[in-house]
Design a protein around this motif. Structure first.
Motif, PDB file in Angstrom:
ATOM      1  N   VAL A  47      39.097   5.184  19.712  1.00 14.44           N
ATOM      2  CA  VAL A  47      39.570   3.940  20.325  1.00 14.44           C
ATOM      3  C   VAL A  47      38.919   2.711  19.668  1.00 14.44           C
ATOM      4  N   PRO A  48      37.576   2.673  19.561  1.00 14.38           N
ATOM      5  CA  PRO A  48      36.961   1.519  18.876  1.00 14.38           C
ATOM      6  C   PRO A  48      37.446   1.347  17.433  1.00 14.38           C
ATOM      7  N   GLU A  49      37.703   2.481  16.750  1.00 14.15           N
ATOM      8  CA  GLU A  49      38.184   2.403  15.369  1.00 14.15           C
ATOM      9  C   GLU A  49      39.523   1.666  15.306  1.00 14.15           C
ATOM     10  N   TRP A  50      40.423   2.017  16.236  1.00 18.40           N
ATOM     11  CA  TRP A  50      41.736   1.369  16.232  1.00 18.40           C
ATOM     12  C   TRP A  50      41.630  -0.096  16.677  1.00 18.40           C
ATOM     13  N   ILE A  51      40.839  -0.325  17.717  1.00 18.09           N
ATOM     14  CA  ILE A  51      40.661  -1.685  18.234  1.00 18.09           C
ATOM     15  C   ILE A  51      40.151  -2.606  17.116  1.00 18.09           C
ATOM     16  N   ALA A  52      39.161  -2.101  16.346  1.00 17.84           N
ATOM     17  CA  ALA A  52      38.597  -2.912  15.256  1.00 17.84           C
ATOM     18  C   ALA A  52      39.638  -3.147  14.168  1.00 17.84           C
ATOM     19  N   HIS A  56      41.777  -6.235  18.104  1.00 17.20           N
ATOM     20  CA  HIS A  56      41.576  -6.530  19.523  1.00 17.20           C
ATOM     21  C   HIS A  56      40.066  -6.502  19.819  1.00 17.20           C
ATOM     22  N   GLU A  57      39.682  -6.670  21.088  1.00 20.44           N
ATOM     23  CA  GLU A  57      38.267  -6.771  21.430  1.00 20.44           C
ATOM     24  C   GLU A  57      37.820  -5.568  22.263  1.00 20.44           C
ATOM     25  N   LEU A  58      36.737  -4.936  21.833  1.00 17.57           N
ATOM     26  CA  LEU A  58      36.120  -3.862  22.626  1.00 17.57           C
ATOM     27  C   LEU A  58      35.100  -4.519  23.556  1.00 17.57           C
ATOM     28  N   ILE A  59      35.297  -4.376  24.854  1.00 22.41           N
ATOM     29  CA  ILE A  59      34.400  -5.012  25.826  1.00 22.41           C
ATOM     30  C   ILE A  59      33.226  -4.094  26.162  1.00 22.41           C
ATOM     31  N   ILE A  70      36.544   3.020  28.794  1.00 21.54           N
ATOM     32  CA  ILE A  70      36.533   2.134  27.627  1.00 21.54           C
ATOM     33  C   ILE A  70      37.366   0.897  27.948  1.00 21.54           C
ATOM     34  N   LYS A  71      36.692  -0.247  27.987  1.00 15.92           N
ATOM     35  CA  LYS A  71      37.381  -1.499  28.317  1.00 15.92           C
ATOM     36  C   LYS A  71      37.681  -2.276  27.051  1.00 15.92           C
ATOM     37  N   VAL A  72      38.897  -2.759  26.951  1.00 17.24           N
ATOM     38  CA  VAL A  72      39.310  -3.535  25.784  1.00 17.24           C
ATOM     39  C   VAL A  72      40.104  -4.755  26.246  1.00 17.24           C
ATOM     40  N   ARG A  73      40.192  -5.730  25.360  1.00 15.92           N
ATOM     41  CA  ARG A  73      40.991  -6.919  25.665  1.00 15.92           C
ATOM     42  C   ARG A  73      42.003  -7.139  24.544  1.00 15.92           C
ATOM     43  N   LYS A  74      43.235  -7.427  24.931  1.00 16.65           N
ATOM     44  CA  LYS A  74      44.263  -7.726  23.926  1.00 16.65           C
ATOM     45  C   LYS A  74      44.043  -9.154  23.438  1.00 16.65           C
ATOM     46  N   THR A  75      43.933  -9.328  22.143  1.00 17.56           N
ATOM     47  CA  THR A  75      43.604 -10.658  21.604  1.00 17.56           C
ATOM     48  C   THR A  75      44.738 -11.291  20.794  1.00 17.56           C
ATOM     49  N   LYS A  76      45.787 -10.540  20.553  1.00 17.80           N
ATOM     50  CA  LYS A  76      46.877 -11.142  19.770  1.00 17.80           C
ATOM     51  C   LYS A  76      48.201 -10.441  20.051  1.00 17.80           C
TER      52      LYS A  76
END
Lengths: 76, 377
Positions: A47-52, A56-59, A70-76
């Motif tokens: 998940v962090p690999e894809w988010i990076a 997007h943002e890994l919270i 695993i918390k993430v934020r959509k940034t675009k």
């Protein structure tokens, strides 16, 4: 207005936690927070690999009673 | 007692037929009324579309009349639901008819939404409809060589279809004697070449040995049809001569319109298959929001559990089984080999080496489906 969405992807082999997250992310609005619940230990890395890669943002990422949150934020 | 099944695909048809058999005495005596509403008078065997795309089946082989598949005690109407009124235990159909129910089964399925990805309809081929599968076959037939890119939208129905497509493309071009003129490359949304780890571990060396290239973490953002470039959310641009995609899916419009579920997927209890917050409404097949494959197989196993439970509720006042997440999917590994993937919520799949007998079994199942959907297999 942003909102937190829980994605319960525990005990799933197909489509799997990351695919579930991508699916929900497509429908989310920029700024939305998503929390993925996964029992697949691979989620901690994939998940962090894809988010990076997508930008997007890994919270946060933590394990509670054999479930990874695993918390993430959509940034675009 | 009125049982209303909305949707005449795999899940809805198996639920209705299975219920009709379990409740024969009750339906004949009038104690139970079983009604099905569907959008079509025909039933399609959707896995056959992959064979149509490679000239191995023709579209007419994929269809049966829906009425011919149903038990005679099922009151069948080609009249899809326009509005769900769960608070009144009613639905209104496109024809304006109101149907009351005591128990509702929602099995409306999913649909492809290629138009939601800019440029996709203009620039890409796919095979998830009869028309598109025939068009892809014609494109493949005239293709003389170049870059073939295969990319996958999320979410999508039949998660093993992408790897089946790659093996089929390899064998198809090889049979035509032009495999050496085709660069075959696969683009997948997550960090390995299939979401099921066991499938990824098996398919990777197979791809390597066949010269099928791959790139992971690739989610389709848009297609520049004029310049033949597919762009990913991750910032990768890929030039192609022929682009084949598995389009992104959604649930049916009526589900979203009536706010039954985001994306058209209805929040569903993973064991009882009840719609969350509604004891008398059940959801089966692609329509659920469950984290399980959107496949005919999931629909089949869910439908069997649900039918048994509804019949038990009517007979003894309680359900008797939980859905355990069971799924069994054939995986075609080309024109003459196949394997399978079987798993549930707790047991991961353990793939066996592909074999010819398993391929023959799959070809047989293409016909046996009609027995299965009648609720007999």
């Amino acid at each position: 207005m942003s909102q937190t969405k829980i994605i319960d992807a525990r005990d799933t082999f197909c489509p799997g936690p990351l695919m579930e997250l991508i699916s929900y992310m497509k429908r989310a609005n920029v700024g939305d927070e998503l929390e993925l619940l996964s029992t697949d230990k691979g989620s901690v890395n994939d998940v962090p690999e894809w988010i990076a890669k997508v930008g997007h943002e890994l919270i946060s990422s933590e394990q509670v009673d054999n479930v990874w949150h695993i918390k993430v934020r959509k940034t675009k | 007692m009125k049982i209303l099944v909305v949707g005449g695909g795999t899940a809805g048809t198996i639920v209705a037929n299975n219920l009709a058999r379990r409740l024969t005495a009750e339906t004949r005596s009038g104690k139970v009324q079983l009604t099905m509403l569907s959008a079509s008078d025909r039933h399609m065997y959707q896995p056959g579309l992959l064979y149509v795309a490679f000239g191995q089946m023709t579209p007419d082989q994929l269809y049966r009349d829906q009425a011919s598949l149903l038990e005679p005690t099922i009151d069948f109407h080609v009249d899809p639901v326009k509005k769900f009124m769960l608070d009144k235990k009613q639905v209104m159909t496109e024809a304006g008819k109101i149907h009351n129910y005591d128990i509702l089964v929602i099995a409306t399925g999913s649909r492809i939404v290629p138009d939601e990805t800019p440029g996709l309809t203009e620039g890409a081929e796919f095979f998830y409809t009869e028309e598109s599968a025939v068009k892809l076959y014609k494109r493949l037939r005239e293709f003389q060589g170049g870059r073939v890119a295969v990319a996958i939208g999320v979410p999508h129905k039949c998660p093993v279809a992408p790897v089946e497509l790659m093996f089929s493309l390899h064998d198809y071009f090889k049979a035509r004697g032009i495999r050496d003129k085709v660069n075959l490359k696969y683009y997948y949304p997550i960090g390995r070449i299939h979401t099921i780890e066991a499938v990824a571990k098996w398919a990777k060396p197979e791809f390597d040995s066949l010269g099928i290239e791959y790139e992971t973490l690739f989610n389709i953002k848009e297609v520049d049809a004029k310049n033949k470039i597919v762009k990913s959310e991750e910032g990768i641009d890929v030039e192609y001569d022929l682009l084949i995609v598995v389009p992104q899916h959604r649930g049916m419009e009526v589900i979203e319109r009536d706010n039954l579920g985001e994306g058209g997927w209805i929040p569903t209890d993973r064991h009882s298959l009840a719609m969350k917050g509604h004891d008398n409404v059940y959801v089966v097949g692609d329509t659920t929001n469950l984290p399980v494959s959107k496949t005919g197989s999931a629909a089949h196993f869910q439908a069997e559990v649900l039918a048994e439970n509804i019949a038990s509720i009517i007979k003894i006042g309680a359900p008797v089984r939980d859905y355990d997440g069971k799924i069994y999917c054939f995986i075609e590994a080309g024109r003459d080999r196949a394997t399978y993937s079987m798993f549930d919520y707790e047991t991961p799949p353990d793939l066996k080496p592909p074999s010819k007998p398993m391929h023959w079994f799959k070809l047989s199942y293409n016909q046996m489906y009609w027995t299965s959907v009648r609720g007999l297999l």
